[in-house]
Write an enzyme that holds these catalytic residues in place. Structure first.
Site, PDB file in Angstrom:
ATOM      1  N   GLY A  59      -1.172  10.364  21.101  1.00  0.00           N
ATOM      2  CA  GLY A  59      -0.011  10.001  20.283  1.00  0.00           C
ATOM      3  C   GLY A  59      -0.396   9.882  18.830  1.00  0.00           C
ATOM      4  O   GLY A  59       0.003  10.690  17.985  1.00  0.00           O
ATOM      5  N   CYS A  89       8.146 -13.923   3.140  1.00  0.00           N
ATOM      6  CA  CYS A  89       7.723 -15.295   2.836  1.00  0.00           C
ATOM      7  C   CYS A  89       6.610 -15.720   3.792  1.00  0.00           C
ATOM      8  O   CYS A  89       6.740 -16.685   4.548  1.00  0.00           O
ATOM      9  CB  CYS A  89       8.911 -16.247   2.933  1.00  0.00           C
ATOM     10  SG  CYS A  89      10.175 -15.930   1.682  1.00  0.00           S
TER      11      CYS A  89
END
Length: 431
Positions: free
Chosen positions: A275, A345
């Site tokens: 992959g 954040c």
């Protein structure tokens, strides 16, 4: 051939976007032509007697699947959702369905599809599948995924077998599995699946693994009187993000594979299902710098986006390589080390730490290569509810046309525009 994708088409598209929109850029751009060249090279290097499948968990975007389809034998799914998506997008291609913890509903789906082979992970799963196959009165092709120990083989930081893991069956379970297959002729044994390592960058070690897989499969074939034709050697070919030229040596591996097949295959075919190695180089993640600040003696560049879009750097534990596409503003800093962060954040929203830059200003674009696999699709996309990145798929379908797909949102929400090769297309936002 190394894992390389030229940045020029991507940079040209970003320059166009800068002119057309006042919004700071945050985008994935996929070069489908580069992807096609790479998978074709991979396919042509494989010796006779080998099959190439694509593990869609690396990147299941519909244009990526369409680009790969002519060059692969099929696609591998690791969930019922992936299985449905792959069947919808590539109904003419064979599918493989693996992974632990399959639901009965997923087993029913896989058994009902016209050309789907299941990788069975346990005796319990085999028993459930046998009941489903008998109930549907359908022949279901299966591979038994085995977790074997291979003496003398090293390890990687992502081991899938060779030690206690949730993946595959222990060899001591094989006699019971063979007995169950004989009791339930609706289950048709197609072969064995082995995948012990991911992030494997040593081609010699991979050849040793393949040799061991073939020897073990042939031993079992004789010992249990089994009739099967394929050994699935999995994927896991490693990528070095800091130095792509040090990534897995596919060409050297394929060259050595010819001798392994001649001496050990005994009529068995080999199947691979990579992959990351297939699609990683075709993708770029772009973030426009919003702010540059100094904090406790260190410089930070805050850019639009972050690890909620591009989780690869923290997932891999590295400082991701990048390019800077300069804008129109004079540099705010020159010849400094800068930490590249996003909008989240959290102090973990870091893509690269203390990296040297020649010049940087707000409005410049940070362009991260090797973002075509395990990037957007493994990221915590809904954290803080920031908007999704823009997505573009670049492809020159002929000498007279360049095509750009752009979407925002879930799979299969695609828009398309076309233009002459003298200029990049004006992307349209899909709705």
């Amino acid at each position: 051939m190394t894992l390389h994708c030229s940045p020029e088409p991507v940079e040209a598209l970003l320059a166009r976007w800068r002119i057309e929109s006042r919004e700071p850029i945050c985008a994935y751009v996929y070069d489908l032509d580069a992807l096609q060249r790479h998978v074709r090279w991979m396919r042509e290097a494989l010796p006779h007697g080998c099959e190439l499948y694509y593990a869609a968990k690396a990147n299941p975007e519909a244009p990526v699947l369409r680009t790969l389809a002519p060059w692969v034998d099929g696609f591998e799914a690791a969930s019922g959702g992936e299985l449905r998506w792959l069947h919808e997008q590539q109904p003419a291609h064979p599918l493989l369905f693996g992974g632990p913890g399959k639901l009965d509903s997923e087993l029913v789906l896989a058994a009902a599809l016209p050309d789907c082979t299941l990788h069975v992970e346990s005796l319990g799963e085999l028993a459930r599948l046998a009941a489903i196959a008998d109930g549907l009165d359908r022949n279901v092709p299966v591979f038994l995924r085995m977790n074997i120990a291979v003496p003398g083989i090293g390890d990687t930081r992502l081991m899938m077998g060779g030690k206690p893991t949730p993946f595959g069956m222990d060899e001591q379970d094989l006699p019971q599995a063979v007995a169950m297959l004989r009791e339930h002729p609706r289950l048709r044994l197609e072969g064995f699946h082995f995948h012990l390592m991911s992030h494997q960058r040593d081609a010699r070690m991979q050849l040793d693994l393949v040799r061991a897989y073939l020897d073990v499969a042939n031993r079992w074939k004789a010992a249990y009187g089994l009739d099967f034709a394929v050994v699935n050697a999995g994927g896991g070919f490693g990528v070095d993000y800091a130095d792509p030229s040090a990534s897995f040596d596919w060409l050297g591996f394929c060259t050595g594979l010819r001798g392994v097949l001649d001496r050990h295959a005994n009529g068995l075919r080999l199947r691979f299902e990579p992959g990351r190695y297939v699609s990683v180089a075709c993708g770029w993640y772009a973030m426009e710098v919003l702010d540059i600040k100094r904090n406790h003696g260190e410089w930070f560049a805050v850019a639009r986006g972050g690890t909620h879009h591009f989780r690869t750097p923290p997932a891999q534990g590295h400082d991701h390589p990048f390019r800077i596409l300069r804008g129109n503003h004079a540099p705010l800093i020159e010849h400094e080390r800068v930490t590249l962060v996003g909008q989240l954040c959290t102090p973990k929203d870091v893509l690269a730490r203390a990296q040297p830059v020649e010049a940087l200003a707000p409005g410049d674009c940070l362009l991260f290569p090797l973002a075509g696999a395990y990037a957007w699709n493994i990221s915590h996309q809904n954290f803080l509810m920031h908007p999704a990145p823009r997505m573009a798929f670049l492809q020159a379908e002929s000498m007279a046309e360049e095509v750009c797909y752009v979407r925002a949102g879930g799979p299969n929400q695609l828009g398309r525009t076309a233009a002459s090769p003298s200029s990049l297309p004006s992307p349209t936002q899909a709705t």
